[in-house]
Write an enzyme that holds these catalytic residues in place. Sequence first.
Site, PDB file in Angstrom:
ATOM      1  N   ARG A   8       0.861  -1.173   0.000  1.00  0.00           N
ATOM      2  CA  ARG A   8       0.000   0.000   0.000  1.00  0.00           C
ATOM      3  C   ARG A   8       0.897   1.222   0.000  1.00  0.00           C
ATOM      4  O   ARG A   8       1.949   1.223   0.644  1.00  0.00           O
ATOM      5  CB  ARG A   8      -0.850  -0.084   1.275  1.00  0.00           C
ATOM      6  N   ASN A 189       6.665   6.235  -1.574  1.00  0.00           N
ATOM      7  CA  ASN A 189       7.950   5.620  -1.958  1.00  0.00           C
ATOM      8  C   ASN A 189       8.733   5.074  -0.766  1.00  0.00           C
ATOM      9  O   ASN A 189       9.952   4.998  -0.816  1.00  0.00           O
ATOM     10  CB  ASN A 189       8.820   6.620  -2.736  1.00  0.00           C
ATOM     11  N   ARG A 190       8.026   4.734   0.288  1.00  0.00           N
ATOM     12  CA  ARG A 190       8.673   4.168   1.489  1.00  0.00           C
ATOM     13  C   ARG A 190       9.638   5.148   2.161  1.00  0.00           C
ATOM     14  O   ARG A 190      10.450   4.755   2.982  1.00  0.00           O
ATOM     15  CB  ARG A 190       9.405   2.851   1.180  1.00  0.00           C
ATOM     16  N   LEU A 191       9.519   6.430   1.799  1.00  0.00           N
ATOM     17  CA  LEU A 191      10.359   7.444   2.455  1.00  0.00           C
ATOM     18  C   LEU A 191       9.552   8.094   3.582  1.00  0.00           C
ATOM     19  O   LEU A 191       9.181   9.269   3.532  1.00  0.00           O
ATOM     20  CB  LEU A 191      10.856   8.473   1.417  1.00  0.00           C
TER      21      LEU A 191
END
Length: 211
Positions: A8, A189-191
């Site tokens: 997600r 973006n998983r940041l």
Amino acid sequence: MSVADLRREYALARLDEGDVSPDPIAQFSRWFSEALAAEVEEPNAMVLATATPEGSPSARVVLLKGVDERGFVFFTDYRSLKGAELEANPRAALVFRWSELERQVRITGGTARTDKEESEEYYRSRPLGSRLGAWVSHQSRPIPSRDVLERGLAEMERRFAGGEVPLPPHWGGYRVRPEAIEFWQGRPNRLHDRIRYVREKEGWRIERLAP
Ligand SMILES: Cc1cc2nc3c(=O)[nH]c(=O)nc-3n(C[C@H](O)[C@H](O)[C@H](O)COP(=O)(O)O)c2cc1C
């Protein structure tokens, strides 16, 4: 669909050093109010991790029942596995996960039992069935069948019929005194944003962590 394909993107909100409260308990209260407003299911459910003195860990969900500058309180059976671990090694970690808000809060610190008055006050606020249940169940012990519990409950109903159900001596609270609290906000973006408070001699140091 395979488990590996479940993912997600997080994009609801952001968390900046400039926006957070200088006090992590105030910051927690702010996020907790937002979790309530967002109707997060059981926002006070948290994972509690404990460990033996040798460092063998165990974790389970418990309910937060109080929070203030002194720490985070939950109630349990002192004879349970978690109770035994906390008596031998009074340290714990807590994790809240508020999925609807794409948030996580992690807490670590030392633990201490709440005093009897505080345990009593909370115990008295519980429904009768829960108060009786605390007398019936020796938490975390193997039992031969469910029957033991049903018969135990009937027996306690007779024993305390009409009268007050006193606080069992083996039941009460623990308070986790935070040494570090991390607020995690999911980002694209998983940041993700991660802001951690670390207790210092006076006050708290605030730092950003790489996601
Ligand atoms: C949503 C939820 C809330 C729970 N709340 C508590 C709680 O407040 N206190 C408690 O002792 N156990 C609670 N439990 C049960 C614990 O997860 C666990 O089964 C029990 O405390 C025994 O753990 P132990 O054997 O590691 O000591 C809860 C479980 C769930 C799923």
